[in-house]
Design a protein around this motif. Structure first.
Motif, PDB file in Angstrom:
ATOM      1  N   HIS A 115       3.269 -14.673 116.962  1.00 44.10           N
ATOM      2  CA  HIS A 115       4.369 -15.580 116.562  1.00 44.10           C
ATOM      3  C   HIS A 115       5.657 -15.190 117.309  1.00 44.10           C
ATOM      4  N   GLY A 137       4.643 -18.965 106.367  1.00 48.92           N
ATOM      5  CA  GLY A 137       4.158 -19.197 105.014  1.00 48.92           C
ATOM      6  C   GLY A 137       3.595 -17.939 104.389  1.00 48.92           C
ATOM      7  N   GLY A 138       3.086 -17.031 105.212  1.00 46.94           N
ATOM      8  CA  GLY A 138       2.448 -15.825 104.689  1.00 46.94           C
ATOM      9  C   GLY A 138       3.267 -14.564 104.871  1.00 46.94           C
ATOM     10  N   GLY A 163       8.495 -18.964 103.730  1.00 42.84           N
ATOM     11  CA  GLY A 163       7.807 -20.263 103.753  1.00 42.84           C
ATOM     12  C   GLY A 163       7.156 -20.564 102.414  1.00 42.84           C
ATOM     13  N   ASP A 167       7.605 -23.695  99.923  1.00 44.87           N
ATOM     14  CA  ASP A 167       6.480 -24.483  99.407  1.00 44.87           C
ATOM     15  C   ASP A 167       6.518 -24.570  97.879  1.00 44.87           C
ATOM     16  N   GLY A 180       8.430 -26.764 103.405  1.00 42.23           N
ATOM     17  CA  GLY A 180       9.545 -26.526 104.331  1.00 42.23           C
ATOM     18  C   GLY A 180      10.129 -27.808 104.913  1.00 42.23           C
ATOM     19  N   ASP A 184      13.806 -29.363 104.075  1.00 40.39           N
ATOM     20  CA  ASP A 184      14.678 -29.544 105.246  1.00 40.39           C
ATOM     21  C   ASP A 184      15.225 -30.987 105.227  1.00 40.39           C
ATOM     22  N   GLY A 285       6.590 -20.710 111.096  1.00 39.00           N
ATOM     23  CA  GLY A 285       6.866 -22.089 110.667  1.00 39.00           C
ATOM     24  C   GLY A 285       8.288 -22.337 110.190  1.00 39.00           C
ATOM     25  N   ASN A 289      13.206 -24.839 110.875  1.00 39.69           N
ATOM     26  CA  ASN A 289      14.257 -25.329 109.977  1.00 39.69           C
ATOM     27  C   ASN A 289      15.591 -25.531 110.713  1.00 39.69           C
ATOM     28  N   ASP A 317       1.454 -22.346 113.126  1.00 39.17           N
ATOM     29  CA  ASP A 317       0.270 -21.686 113.681  1.00 39.17           C
ATOM     30  C   ASP A 317      -0.344 -22.476 114.836  1.00 39.17           C
TER      31      ASP A 317
HETATM   32  O1  KG4 Z   1       3.691 -20.092 110.741  1.00 38.96           O
HETATM   33  P1  KG4 Z   1       3.058 -21.009 109.786  1.00 38.96           P
HETATM   34  O2  KG4 Z   1       2.411 -22.259 110.345  1.00 38.96           O
HETATM   35  O3  KG4 Z   1       1.935 -20.324 108.947  1.00 38.96           O
HETATM   36  C1  KG4 Z   1       1.809 -18.981 108.615  1.00 38.96           C
HETATM   37  O4  KG4 Z   1       1.540 -18.144 109.506  1.00 38.96           O
HETATM   38  O5  KG4 Z   1       2.001 -18.700 107.405  1.00 38.96           O
HETATM   39  O6  KG4 Z   1       4.170 -21.394 108.706  1.00 38.96           O
HETATM   40  C2  KG4 Z   1       3.959 -22.343 107.703  1.00 38.96           C
HETATM   41  C3  KG4 Z   1       5.184 -22.339 106.798  1.00 38.96           C
HETATM   42  C4  KG4 Z   1       5.020 -23.188 105.538  1.00 38.96           C
HETATM   43  O7  KG4 Z   1       5.337 -22.412 104.413  1.00 38.96           O
HETATM   44  C5  KG4 Z   1       6.025 -24.321 105.743  1.00 38.96           C
HETATM   45  O8  KG4 Z   1       6.576 -24.804 104.530  1.00 38.96           O
HETATM   46  C6  KG4 Z   1       7.073 -23.660 106.621  1.00 38.96           C
HETATM   47  O9  KG4 Z   1       6.329 -22.854 107.511  1.00 38.96           O
HETATM   48  N1  KG4 Z   1       7.877 -24.638 107.376  1.00 38.96           N
HETATM   49  C7  KG4 Z   1       9.209 -24.788 107.209  1.00 38.96           C
HETATM   50  C8  KG4 Z   1       9.602 -25.874 108.039  1.00 38.96           C
HETATM   51  N2  KG4 Z   1       8.498 -26.324 108.713  1.00 38.96           N
HETATM   52  C9  KG4 Z   1       7.448 -25.547 108.288  1.00 38.96           C
HETATM   53  N3  KG4 Z   1      10.080 -24.123 106.427  1.00 38.96           N
HETATM   54  C10 KG4 Z   1      11.373 -24.530 106.446  1.00 38.96           C
HETATM   55  N4  KG4 Z   1      11.825 -25.576 107.191  1.00 38.96           N
HETATM   56  C11 KG4 Z   1      10.982 -26.264 108.002  1.00 38.96           C
HETATM   57  N5  KG4 Z   1      11.436 -27.292 108.732  1.00 38.96           N
END
Ligand code: KG4
Ligand code: ZN
Length: 348
Positions: A115, A137-138, A163, A167, A180, A184, A285, A289, A317
């Motif tokens: 990442h 998210g994690g 994240g 959620d 997210g 946003d 993720g 934002n 991801d």
């Molecule tokens: O990196 P990712 O795809 O997955 C993990 O590795 O966990 O991140 C997913 C997270 C979710 O919790 C989602 O709600 C958040 O990223 N996310 C955001 C936005 N777009 C995705 N959080 C805040 N603002 C956003 N625009």
């Protein structure tokens, strides 16, 4: 060097072909968002079944989308840690089978480091060392990225990831999943100083995070504190707050963003004397934002610190970040054997 990357750590099945670490030839992501929507979060059993259904199709698409044939590949890379164990095993098994059948090297990649590496995709030149903020998210963690392949853990969340807080709060407010992007969007119609939600900084100078208290504060604000005057029955899903959803979303978002930015700046200041970081890299993720980016720009501009962001499609991801980082791991002599295992927990 052409590397096929495979990513299946959580709820996205992804494959990508990347040339020499940063030229993305294809980037295929099969998202499971719709499958987890009704649960408001990832259900591991459903995630694993969906990975099984998607993995060969996604790999085929990544290879044909790059306009190459399997025999053109020089190595196979896979994210083998951290993540849901069943989900990881599907990617790891697919990668091992391909490396064995094609008789080419297998490269293991840490999903969190990938990442932070993602700021290097799209052929940008990024100067190291960097302070890396990973907000997904994690995970929510701060690292010192000494160079593209070496990462030192500085701090991380003690409970919910940023994240995950987005959620869960989205679910409380009756908005969609993933939360997210919904928060946003909803925030754009609200005032960020409407509700003063708590900011958790923990001990002085701590680089750890905690978001569960904030999540509870939103819950109590929305429904009222159980047993208190004006509280409402949660079953009715009625809002007890005098504020609009937009106001609550914007105020919650501001509390998360403020802590993420301030702690990253603190990490930068603390490392300044030790490792002289050249800038900041953000990944995961949550770094999609809009307010987070705005706030980083404000803070970093004041201090003249460059902040690097991934392209939007490389924030969430994806496998391009896996194939990209794998190129550098391999150059360092870091190839895995066919006995490669999946590790669900992050090991510092
Ligand atoms: O990196 P990712 O795809 O997955 C993990 O590795 O966990 O991140 C997913 C997270 C979710 O919790 C989602 O709600 C958040 O990223 N996310 C955001 C936005 N777009 C995705 N959080 C805040 N603002 C956003 N625009
Ligand atoms: Zn991730």
């Amino acid at each position: 060097m052409l590397i096929l990357g495979i990513e299946s750590t959580c709820d996205e099945t992804a494959a990508s072909v990347v040339k020499d670490g940063n030229e993305v030839l294809s980037n295929i992501v099969a998202s499971q968002e719709k499958l987890h929507l009704e649960f408001g979060g990832v259900v591991p059993e459903i995630a694993c079944r969906a990975h099984l259904d998607a993995i060969t199709i996604v790999i085929d698409k990544a290879v044909s989308g790059a306009n190459i044939e399997l025999k053109d590949l020089d190595a196979i890379a896979v994210a083998n840690t951290p993540g849901l164990v069943g989900a990881l095993l599907i990617g790891v098994t697919a990668a091992k089978s391909m490396a064995w059948a094609l008789n080419i090297p297998l490269i293991a990649v840490n999903h969190l480091y990938a990442h932070l590496y993602s700021v290097n995709l799209s052929q940008k030149r990024v100067q190291y060392p960097l302070i890396g903020l990973l907000a997904s998210g994690g995970h929510t963690s701060l690292f010192l990225a000494e160079n593209v392949t070496d990462y030192k853990y500085l701090g991380g969340t003690l409970d919910d990831a940023a994240g995950e807080a987005f959620d869960k709060v989205s679910k409380i407010l009756g908005l969609g999943y993933p939360g997210g992007p919904e928060i946003d969007k909803a925030s754009k119609s609200g005032f960020r100083d409407a509700v003063k939600f708590p900011r958790s900084y923990l001990k002085k100078d701590s680089l750890d995070f905690s978001f569960s208290g904030l999540k509870t504060a939103v819950l109590y604000h929305y429904y009222g504190k159980p047993g208190f005057k004006n509280s409402v029955d949660r079953e009715t899903k009625a809002c007890a707050s005098p504020h609009s959803i937009g106001d609550i979303a914007a105020s919650f978002q501001e509390a998360v963003v403020e802590v993420l930015v301030n702690k990253t700046m603190l990490a930068f200041q603390k490392q300044k004397r030790i490792s002289s970081p050249a800038g900041i890299a953000v990944g995961g993720g949550v770094t999609r934002n809009a307010r987070l980016r705005e706030k980083f720009e404000e803070a970093a501009n004041d201090m003249d610190i460059p902040v690097h962001y991934p392209e939007p499609e490389h924030c969430t991801d994806n496998a391009a970040m896996i194939a990209g980082l794998a190129f550098h791991n391999f150059k360092k002599g870091d190839a895995a054997g066919l006995a490669l295992e999946a590790f669900p927990n992050y090991r510092r």
